[in-house]
Every structure is written in C-alpha cells, then in structure tokens.
Design a protein around this motif. Structure first.
Motif, PDB file in Angstrom:
ATOM      1  N   ALA A  67       0.815  -1.217   0.000  1.00 41.83           N
ATOM      2  CA  ALA A  67       0.000   0.000   0.000  1.00 41.83           C
ATOM      3  C   ALA A  67       0.845   1.263   0.000  1.00 41.83           C
ATOM      4  CB  ALA A  67      -0.937   0.000   1.204  1.00 41.83           C
ATOM      5  N   ARG A  68       2.179   1.119   0.114  1.00 37.22           N
ATOM      6  CA  ARG A  68       3.136   2.226   0.057  1.00 37.22           C
ATOM      7  C   ARG A  68       2.807   3.335   1.062  1.00 37.22           C
ATOM      8  NH1 ARG A  68       6.746   2.007  -3.950  1.00 37.22           N
ATOM      9  NH2 ARG A  68       7.245   4.203  -3.628  1.00 37.22           N
ATOM     10  N   PRO A  69       2.965   3.051   2.356  1.00 39.91           N
ATOM     11  CA  PRO A  69       2.787   4.129   3.337  1.00 39.91           C
ATOM     12  C   PRO A  69       3.887   5.178   3.176  1.00 39.91           C
ATOM     13  CG  PRO A  69       3.716   2.185   4.387  1.00 39.91           C
ATOM     14  CD  PRO A  69       3.373   1.780   2.983  1.00 39.91           C
ATOM     15  N   GLN A  70       3.539   6.414   3.399  1.00 42.60           N
ATOM     16  CA  GLN A  70       4.502   7.505   3.308  1.00 42.60           C
ATOM     17  C   GLN A  70       4.129   8.597   4.289  1.00 42.60           C
ATOM     18  OE1 GLN A  70       4.283   8.721  -0.783  1.00 42.60           O
ATOM     19  NE2 GLN A  70       2.157   9.373  -0.656  1.00 42.60           N
ATOM     20  N   TRP A  71       5.171   9.291   4.746  1.00 42.31           N
ATOM     21  CA  TRP A  71       4.976  10.367   5.698  1.00 42.31           C
ATOM     22  C   TRP A  71       5.073  11.690   4.960  1.00 42.31           C
ATOM     23  CZ3 TRP A  71       3.153  10.718  10.478  1.00 42.31           C
ATOM     24  CH2 TRP A  71       3.303  11.923  11.154  1.00 42.31           C
ATOM     25  N   LEU A  72       4.014  12.480   5.011  1.00 42.69           N
ATOM     26  CA  LEU A  72       3.977  13.773   4.334  1.00 42.69           C
ATOM     27  C   LEU A  72       4.461  14.852   5.287  1.00 42.69           C
ATOM     28  CD1 LEU A  72       0.590  13.550   2.419  1.00 42.69           C
ATOM     29  CD2 LEU A  72       2.872  12.895   1.661  1.00 42.69           C
ATOM     30  N   GLY A  73       5.497  15.579   4.875  1.00 46.45           N
ATOM     31  CA  GLY A  73       6.053  16.639   5.696  1.00 46.45           C
ATOM     32  C   GLY A  73       5.245  17.919   5.601  1.00 46.45           C
ATOM     33  N   GLU A  74       5.892  19.012   5.938  1.00 44.30           N
ATOM     34  CA  GLU A  74       5.230  20.308   5.910  1.00 44.30           C
ATOM     35  C   GLU A  74       4.910  20.707   4.464  1.00 44.30           C
ATOM     36  OE1 GLU A  74       4.214  22.083   8.446  1.00 44.30           O
ATOM     37  OE2 GLU A  74       4.936  20.538   9.826  1.00 44.30           O
ATOM     38  N   PRO A  75       3.779  21.374   4.240  1.00 44.16           N
ATOM     39  CA  PRO A  75       3.439  21.804   2.873  1.00 44.16           C
ATOM     40  C   PRO A  75       4.435  22.822   2.350  1.00 44.16           C
ATOM     41  CG  PRO A  75       1.933  22.773   4.474  1.00 44.16           C
ATOM     42  CD  PRO A  75       2.756  21.765   5.226  1.00 44.16           C
ATOM     43  N   LEU A  76       4.822  22.641   1.083  1.00 44.25           N
ATOM     44  CA  LEU A  76       5.762  23.548   0.430  1.00 44.25           C
ATOM     45  C   LEU A  76       5.046  24.240  -0.722  1.00 44.25           C
ATOM     46  CD1 LEU A  76       8.873  21.183   0.209  1.00 44.25           C
ATOM     47  CD2 LEU A  76       8.413  22.931   1.936  1.00 44.25           C
ATOM     48  N   PRO A  77       5.028  25.567  -0.727  1.00 48.19           N
ATOM     49  CA  PRO A  77       4.380  26.267  -1.846  1.00 48.19           C
ATOM     50  C   PRO A  77       5.199  26.104  -3.116  1.00 48.19           C
ATOM     51  CG  PRO A  77       5.496  27.827  -0.400  1.00 48.19           C
ATOM     52  CD  PRO A  77       5.611  26.483   0.265  1.00 48.19           C
ATOM     53  N   LEU A 115      -1.509  35.534 -12.688  1.00 46.08           N
ATOM     54  CA  LEU A 115      -1.732  34.712 -11.504  1.00 46.08           C
ATOM     55  C   LEU A 115      -2.602  33.517 -11.831  1.00 46.08           C
ATOM     56  CD1 LEU A 115      -2.341  37.436  -8.781  1.00 46.08           C
ATOM     57  CD2 LEU A 115      -0.271  36.112  -9.184  1.00 46.08           C
ATOM     58  N   GLN A 116      -2.164  32.369 -11.339  1.00 45.98           N
ATOM     59  CA  GLN A 116      -2.926  31.150 -11.495  1.00 45.98           C
ATOM     60  C   GLN A 116      -3.216  30.581 -10.118  1.00 45.98           C
ATOM     61  OE1 GLN A 116      -0.972  28.434 -14.110  1.00 45.98           O
ATOM     62  NE2 GLN A 116      -0.568  29.958 -15.675  1.00 45.98           N
ATOM     63  N   THR A 117      -3.924  29.482 -10.088  1.00 43.31           N
ATOM     64  CA  THR A 117      -4.257  28.842  -8.816  1.00 43.31           C
ATOM     65  C   THR A 117      -2.980  28.373  -8.128  1.00 43.31           C
ATOM     66  OG1 THR A 117      -6.346  28.098  -9.748  1.00 43.31           O
ATOM     67  CG2 THR A 117      -5.583  27.020  -7.716  1.00 43.31           C
ATOM     68  N   PRO A 118      -2.729  28.787  -6.883  1.00 43.43           N
ATOM     69  CA  PRO A 118      -1.505  28.343  -6.196  1.00 43.43           C
ATOM     70  C   PRO A 118      -1.484  26.827  -6.044  1.00 43.43           C
ATOM     71  CG  PRO A 118      -2.593  30.143  -5.015  1.00 43.43           C
ATOM     72  CD  PRO A 118      -3.554  29.671  -6.062  1.00 43.43           C
ATOM     73  N   THR A 119      -0.297  26.288  -6.120  1.00 44.09           N
ATOM     74  CA  THR A 119      -0.096  24.855  -5.992  1.00 44.09           C
ATOM     75  C   THR A 119       0.727  24.563  -4.748  1.00 44.09           C
ATOM     76  OG1 THR A 119      -0.143  24.626  -8.396  1.00 44.09           O
ATOM     77  CG2 THR A 119       0.780  22.794  -7.134  1.00 44.09           C
ATOM     78  N   THR A 120       0.289  23.591  -3.967  1.00 45.01           N
ATOM     79  CA  THR A 120       1.000  23.197  -2.750  1.00 45.01           C
ATOM     80  C   THR A 120       1.422  21.742  -2.878  1.00 45.01           C
ATOM     81  OG1 THR A 120      -0.313  24.732  -1.421  1.00 45.01           O
ATOM     82  CG2 THR A 120       0.892  23.003  -0.239  1.00 45.01           C
ATOM     83  N   VAL A 121       2.676  21.472  -2.572  1.00 45.61           N
ATOM     84  CA  VAL A 121       3.195  20.116  -2.620  1.00 45.61           C
ATOM     85  C   VAL A 121       3.710  19.728  -1.241  1.00 45.61           C
ATOM     86  CG1 VAL A 121       3.827  20.268  -5.054  1.00 45.61           C
ATOM     87  CG2 VAL A 121       5.485  20.920  -3.320  1.00 45.61           C
ATOM     88  N   TYR A 122       3.800  18.436  -1.000  1.00 42.57           N
ATOM     89  CA  TYR A 122       4.295  17.907   0.265  1.00 42.57           C
ATOM     90  C   TYR A 122       5.499  17.000  -0.020  1.00 42.57           C
ATOM     91  CZ  TYR A 122      -0.226  19.399   2.161  1.00 42.57           C
ATOM     92  OH  TYR A 122      -1.314  20.138   2.545  1.00 42.57           O
ATOM     93  N   ARG A 123       6.499  17.133   0.828  1.00 45.18           N
ATOM     94  CA  ARG A 123       7.656  16.266   0.720  1.00 45.18           C
ATOM     95  C   ARG A 123       7.297  14.912   1.321  1.00 45.18           C
ATOM     96  NH1 ARG A 123      12.846  17.588  -0.072  1.00 45.18           N
ATOM     97  NH2 ARG A 123      12.390  19.763   0.433  1.00 45.18           N
ATOM     98  N   ALA A 124       7.312  13.875   0.500  1.00 40.57           N
ATOM     99  CA  ALA A 124       6.882  12.539   0.929  1.00 40.57           C
ATOM    100  C   ALA A 124       8.094  11.676   1.246  1.00 40.57           C
ATOM    101  CB  ALA A 124       6.029  11.880  -0.148  1.00 40.57           C
ATOM    102  N   THR A 125       8.099  11.092   2.439  1.00 38.35           N
ATOM    103  CA  THR A 125       9.147  10.159   2.848  1.00 38.35           C
ATOM    104  C   THR A 125       8.568   8.747   2.822  1.00 38.35           C
ATOM    105  OG1 THR A 125      10.123  11.840   4.288  1.00 38.35           O
ATOM    106  CG2 THR A 125      10.777   9.537   4.659  1.00 38.35           C
TER     107      THR A 125
END
Length: 336
Positions: free
Chosen positions: A74-84, A291-301
């Motif tokens: 199932a590939r568990p992963q830990w999502l860190g703080e959101p990065l813009p 300006l476009q819709t802001p995108t937020t990504v998470y660093r996945a471990t």
C-alpha cells in the motif's frame, strides 16, 4: 501526516481466507493411516512430541506476515510540511527550428564561430532555466513538428532536451504552420490568459500541412500569444554564402513572421548576433506573469521498507523454526 499511496491494496487482506474457503482441500493422492497414539510412540522412543498449538496461534505468524506484505504494498509515506510551489507564471512553449539551414555557422559565441542552433541552445537554455514559476515545453520542427517536452515545471529537463537537439532530426524543410498548430493543441487546455508560444526560425515556410497564417489565426482564437524570432546574420556579417552562392540570411521570411506575431498580439524580433539574441531573451523574460491557482506540494518520505523488512525477517524466523524445531543440529547433538 501518514498517508497510503495505494490504499485500495487493503482490499487484498481477506484474500488468503477467501481462497481457503473457496478452494477444495489439497489431496496428495496417497493412502494415509491415522494413528491416535502417535504422542505415546514418540515418548517411548525418547523423543519429545512437539506441542500442538491451537489453530489461531499457529496461524497468527502467517496472518501477521500477510498483513505486513499488504501494508508494504500500500506504500505508506509520511507527508512533511506543505511547500508552496511557484505557479504564478505562464504556460510557455518554445518552438525551435531544427531544419538543415540551422546548421549554418554564421553566429559567434564568446569569440567562437558557431551554428545558429548552437547559439539558440546556449542562450535559450539560460532563458528556460530562468523562467521560475512557468510551465515550459519544447517543440522541435523541421519537415514535421514534434513535441519534445510537454509543459512542465522541470526546467532543467527541458533545457537538457533543448541542448540535445540535432539539426535535421525532424527533417530538412521548415514547417512553421505545423509547429504553431501543435503548440495550439497543447496550450488550449491551459488557462486562456497564460498561453505563450516563442517560435525561433531562420527561414521561410517550406513544408507542413497547415498554412502558417491559418495556424496563427487559430492561435489567436485560442488566446495564444505568439512571439517570433528570426535568426541569422546579414550578408556582410556572415562573410559566407550558402548553397548555390546565395546568402542564407535571404531565406528568412520576415514579413510572414511579423504578420504571424501581429495576428496574435505578439511581437517579432530579429536576431543577427549573440547580443541581439540575448536582448530578445531578456525582453521575453520580462513578460508579466498571470496569476494562477496556487499549488501546494508535500515532501513525501516513503515508509514501505519498514514493513517489508519486518516481513522478510519474520519469514526467515518461520523457516528457521520449521527446519530446526528444537534448535540447530549442533546443539541437538550435545543434549544428553
């Protein structure tokens, strides 16, 4: 925050029990004799009967092993703080002519005579790398137009693909209309106020299935802004002539490139030297972003190696327990 990349894998958890219920018991095909006093026979021989565990205790290690395998799948992963992720720029496609005439060595780079394509690669490679926040794509065109890189935030990869372009890879002719048509097809799915095409060529339209003006009108209807760049030295600058004694700079159809840009509300630029081409890149680099819709990504471990390693270790322990129920052979021989 804990998250599973493929949570639907959990549907496989009851699979072993379902198979046990649905499939018939295994049959070895050999006759068997059931002996009710096997334990007493083992005691008479001086061997200790192996204790029989209740069903659930015997199945627990294998159930745990299956659970660990499903958990790892199932590939568990830990999502860190959101990065813009910067996404305030434009969707910009760079269409580069790689026809045969782009191999003319009438341009100069740091005191060295280079081909037109080489100068475009070196200067617009820097341009691509500096477009932070833009989605960049790359089209190479000659007799046909090809999408070398789709719109992406990965500017370094686009720059690498531009630097690896080779003259003649798409044919010897120049299909300007096809390049514009392919760009419109890719840009029409993006927000209407952020579609930009930068087209670099050194010649006239000599191939393709779509007329350049027809493609430009289509681009204008889809809200694509076209910036055209004509590259190539003048006769007195080149110091050389092309095939049949003609100056290669005469092949450039500047009126057509001006009209193509005007139809879409863009601009035409003429690049006769390294300095002019760099100035054009700097001018394009100052385009006002939309300006476009802001995108937020998470660093996945990824965490799947842990349950997978636990499953491997448990498998080894079960195998060892089956092979040596009373300990390793060396220890069994020393027992009185």
């Amino acid at each position: 925050m804990l998250e599973f990349a493929w949570p639907w894998i959990a549907l496989l958890l009851p699979l072993p029990w379902l198979l046990r219920l649905l499939l018939p018991p295994a049959d070895s095909g050999e006759a068997a004799l059931r002996v009710t006093f096997l334990d007493e026979l083992e005691n008479l021989g001086g061997k200790r009967a192996r204790p029989r565990l209740p069903g659930w205790r015997r199945q627990a290690p294998f159930a745990l092993l299956w659970l660990l395998l499903v958990l790892a799948a199932a590939r568990p992963q830990w999502l860190g703080e959101p990065l813009p992720l910067p996404s305030s720029g434009r969707d910009l496609l760079l269409a580069v002519d790689v026809s045969g005439s782009m191999d003319y060595r009438d341009m100069h780079w740091q005191g060295e005579t280079v081909s037109r394509l080489t100068l475009v690669q070196r200067l617009f490679g820097e341009f691509v790398a500096g477009r932070s926040g833009d989605r960049i794509g790359l089209i190479l065109f000659g007799s046909q137009a090809y999408l070398q890189a789709p719109l992406t935030f990965d500017r370094q990869s686009v720059r690498q693909w531009l630097e690896e372009a080779v003259v003649g890879i798409a044919g010897k002719n120049t299909a300007i209309g096809d390049a514009i048509g392919l760009a419109v097809k890719r840009l029409r799915q993006r927000p209407a106020d952020s579609r930009v095409l930068v087209l670099i060529t050194d010649g006239a339209n000599t191939g393709g299935e779509v007329a350049p003006l027809t493609a430009a009108r289509l681009a204008a209807g889809e809200g694509v802004t076209l910036y055209t760049i004509g590259i190539g030295a003048d006769a007195e600058q080149a110091g050389a002539v092309g095939l049949y004694g003609l100056n290669p700079g005469l092949d450039l159809d500047e009126p057509l490139l001006r009209e193509l840009a005007a139809v879409t509300g863009g601009q035409y630029f003429r690049a006769r030297s390294q300095d002019e081409l760099r100035a054009i890149a700097e001018t394009l680099d100052r385009l006002q972003p939309v300006l476009q819709t802001p995108t937020t990504v998470y660093r996945a471990t990824p965490l799947y190696p842990w349950p997978l390693a636990a499953a491997v270790l448990l498998s080894l322990l079960l195998v060892a327990h089956e092979l040596w129920p009373h300990g390793p052979p060396s220890l069994r021989r020393r027992r009185p």
